[in-house]
Design an enzyme around this catalytic site. Structure first.
Site, short mmCIF file in Angstrom:
data_model
loop_
_atom_site.label_atom_id
_atom_site.label_comp_id
_atom_site.label_asym_id
_atom_site.label_seq_id
_atom_site.Cartn_x
_atom_site.Cartn_y
_atom_site.Cartn_z
N PHE A 1 -91.82 18.22 8.19
CA PHE A 1 -90.73 17.43 8.77
C PHE A 1 -91.21 16.37 9.75
O PHE A 1 -90.48 15.43 10.05
CB PHE A 1 -89.72 18.36 9.50
N LYS B 1 -92.19 16.54 -2.94
CA LYS B 1 -91.11 17.27 -2.26
C LYS B 1 -91.15 16.94 -0.77
O LYS B 1 -92.04 17.38 -0.06
CB LYS B 1 -91.26 18.78 -2.43
N GLU C 1 -87.13 19.55 3.55
CA GLU C 1 -85.68 19.67 3.40
C GLU C 1 -84.96 19.35 4.71
O GLU C 1 -83.75 19.24 4.75
CB GLU C 1 -85.30 21.07 2.88
N CYS D 1 -99.14 16.79 14.62
CA CYS D 1 -100.21 17.76 14.37
C CYS D 1 -101.42 17.44 15.23
O CYS D 1 -102.26 18.29 15.46
CB CYS D 1 -100.60 17.77 12.91
N GLU E 1 -99.22 27.73 18.23
CA GLU E 1 -98.91 26.29 18.23
C GLU E 1 -97.44 26.18 18.67
O GLU E 1 -96.55 26.66 17.96
CB GLU E 1 -99.10 25.73 16.82
#
Ligand code: NAD
Length: 519
Positions: A171, A195, A198, A303, A404
């Site tokens: 995301f 993909k 979502e 990240c 994390e």
């Protein structure tokens, strides 16, 4: 040329699960060159993290739709692999132009669905755009080698596309990560099923339409939606030859193992805990500004976000200045002028961050010296906001260090020497990025050679390489061997064929003799 896109990407007639006509639209699939309404019975809400409004509903593509997508990609591959490399180069030239023209449209979609501030969202698009720009050099990137290996004998290598490949996105960079995947795969001659997350598929849908506008033929790029069921399909269907994944550890390990078990190559970029070292000889203002931006920018949901700062010796006297700098950052909706960081992606992510802060505040010896948990954003009272948070005196056993957090939370570790700092960082299982702030070339060089992280910054807080290089996270942050984008990205999406040929010089005379007579 900016496009009026949205009407084709979303449906205004909700599917059977949503009967109220006022409910939000659903996001379409893009299969075989058509934006189509899914027949899904399950949908995922895309929620604006600043307002909690449902932006759209994302279908869990049905097995039949996934089959259609893969079939169309298989068929399209037959033609696409035969297009000349110059044609694919031209597509990349046109695509980078259209992305640049539609940068603000893409960025606005990112703000709405993901929450980051508009300038960060533009950066998200820009970093992906740079990958497309680098692919305008695809002829050179696809070149093989040649050597005369013996008398009259040559061996040469050819890079060939794999076939149908798949991409699974997180995301946090809704434009950049899809752009790490589909342009590289397509430029190398593959066809793809992509993909998006979502949680925020909007930017990918716009990119798909831009790809169509530049004449990427139908079936070459397909956008399939959903969560686990779609991932299971992409990692097991025999027609899919390779899987690219970027996201968290749990999904990454699962996808790597499942892809391998089904004979596919996989590249999985996963979670991180990125450290910096601050030496007392550093340029103080540069270091403090850089750390604040890298720890709290994009609400820590990068990240490569800096989540641990290791202060060595006298540099610990600067921690107060870092707290003051962090206090100045403005938490607000992504479109608000002056906003430095927006909301976190979901209520659950926010709650988890609260718990990890709480665990260090109450049960352990660390102290929360800046607590963003009570931040109030007047205009967006229901947003998932967390203000910049700094936890001091963190040790390696604390859960706020081990996990994390993926929010605007910086842990501070205090040590006496550079050796101690390097040893501390190297014990961490992740290996995405690490940086050092110093004015000493010798200290920088020692750090560069001894640190166990794939991306090293020297006075640079987020050392993400530009696409003439590759994204080279390692240790627990990566599974696979070929990294994303750059030459390594091309290697991932191609296989080598080596040809050994013998053209005997003596046979040239025969060719002479058999020339047709001109008389
Ligand atoms: P995520 O792992 O939850 O989701 C990523 C993708 O995997 C999504 O498309 C999702 O549908 C799918 N997925 C999620 N759980 C799954 C499961 N159990 N089985 C199969 N599929 C699953 O990640 P996220 O929350 O969207 O993204 C944040 C994470 O991504 C962070 O850990 C961050 O460090 C990481 N990330 C890493 C990089 C990198 O380059 N190393 C870049 C960006 C983000």
């Amino acid at each position: 040329r900016s496009l009026g896109l949205t009407h084709r990407l979303f449906s205004s007639s909700p599917t059977s699960s949503y009967t109220n006509a006022n409910l939000p639209t659903t996001t379409k699939l893009y299969i075989n060159g058509e934006f189509i309404e899914s027949q899904a019975t399950t949908h995922y809400d895309v929620i604006n993290p600043a307002t909690q409004e449902i932006v759209t509903k994302v279908p869990q593509a049905t097995p039949q739709e996934l089959q259609e997508a893969v079939r169309s990609a298989q068929l399209a591959f037959k033609e696409w692999r035969r297009t000349s490399v110059l044609t694919r180069q031209r597509k990349m030239l046109d695509l980078q132009y259209l992305i640049r023209q539609n940068m603000d449209l893409l960025a606005a979609s990112i703000v709405q669905e993901q929450g980051k501030v508009f300038s960060d969202a533009q950066g998200d698009v820009m970093r992906g755009l740079q990958v497309v720009e680098s692919l305008t050099g695809i002829p050179e990137l696809m070149m093989g080698n040649k050597l005369e290996v013996s008398k009259d004998m040559d061996t040469y290598s050819i890079r060939e596309p794999l076939g149908v490949v798949a991409g699974i996105c997180p995301f946090n960079f809704p434009a950049m990560i899809p752009l790490w995947m589909f342009p590289v795969a397509l430029a190398a001659g593959n066809t793809m099923l992509l993909k998006p997350s979502e949680k925020d598929p909007g930017a990918t849908m716009i990119l798909a339409q831009l790809a169509e506008e530049v004449g990427i033929p139908k079936g070459v790029l397909n956008i399939v939606h959903g969560a686990h069921d779609t991932v299971n399909f992409l990692t097991s269907d025999p027609a899919i030859k390779a899987v690219s994944f970027v996201g968290g550890d749990k999904a990454g390990k699962y996808i790597y193992e499942r892809s391998a078990a089904h004979g596919k190559r996989a590249q999985c970029n996963m979670g991180a805990k990125n450290h910096c070292i601050v030496l007392p000889d550093a340029n103080k203002d540069h270091a403090i500004n850089a750390i604040a931006g890298a720890a709290f920018g994009a609400a820590g949901q990068r990240c490569m976000a800096l989540s641990v700062a290791v202060f060595v010796g006298k540099s610990q006297e600067w921690i107060d200045q870092l707290v003051e700098q962090a206090k100045k950052l403005q938490v607000n909706g992504g479109m608000e002028p002056g906003a430095d960081l927006g909301p976190m992606i979901t209520k659950q992510a926010l709650q988890r961050a609260h718990q990890l802060i709480e665990s260090s505040a109450t049960q352990q010896s660390a102290s929360v010296i800046l607590d963003g948990r009570s931040v109030k954003v007047e205009k967006y009272p229901s947003g998932n906001f967390l203000g910049p948070t700094i936890i001091d005196n963190v040790t390696k056993d604390m859960s706020c260090y081990k996990e994390e957090i993926f929010g605007p939370v910086l842990s501070i570790v205090r040590v006496d020497t550079l050796d101690e700092a390097i040893e501390f960082i190297n014990k961490n299982p992740y290996g995405n990025g690490a940086s050092i702030f110093t004015r000493s070339g010798a200290a920088g060089r020692k750090f560069q050679s001894e640190i166990e992280a794939g991306q090293v910054g020297i006075n640079v807080p987020i050392p993400v390489p530009l696409p003439m290089f590759s994204f080279t996270g390692n240790k627990g942050s990566f599974l696979g061997d070929a990294n994303f984008y750059g030459r390594s990205g091309i290697n991932f999406y191609t296989q080598l064929k080596t040809v050994t040929s013998l053209w005997r010089k003596d046979d040239a005379a025969v060719a002479e003799d058999s020339k047709p007579s001109v008389h």
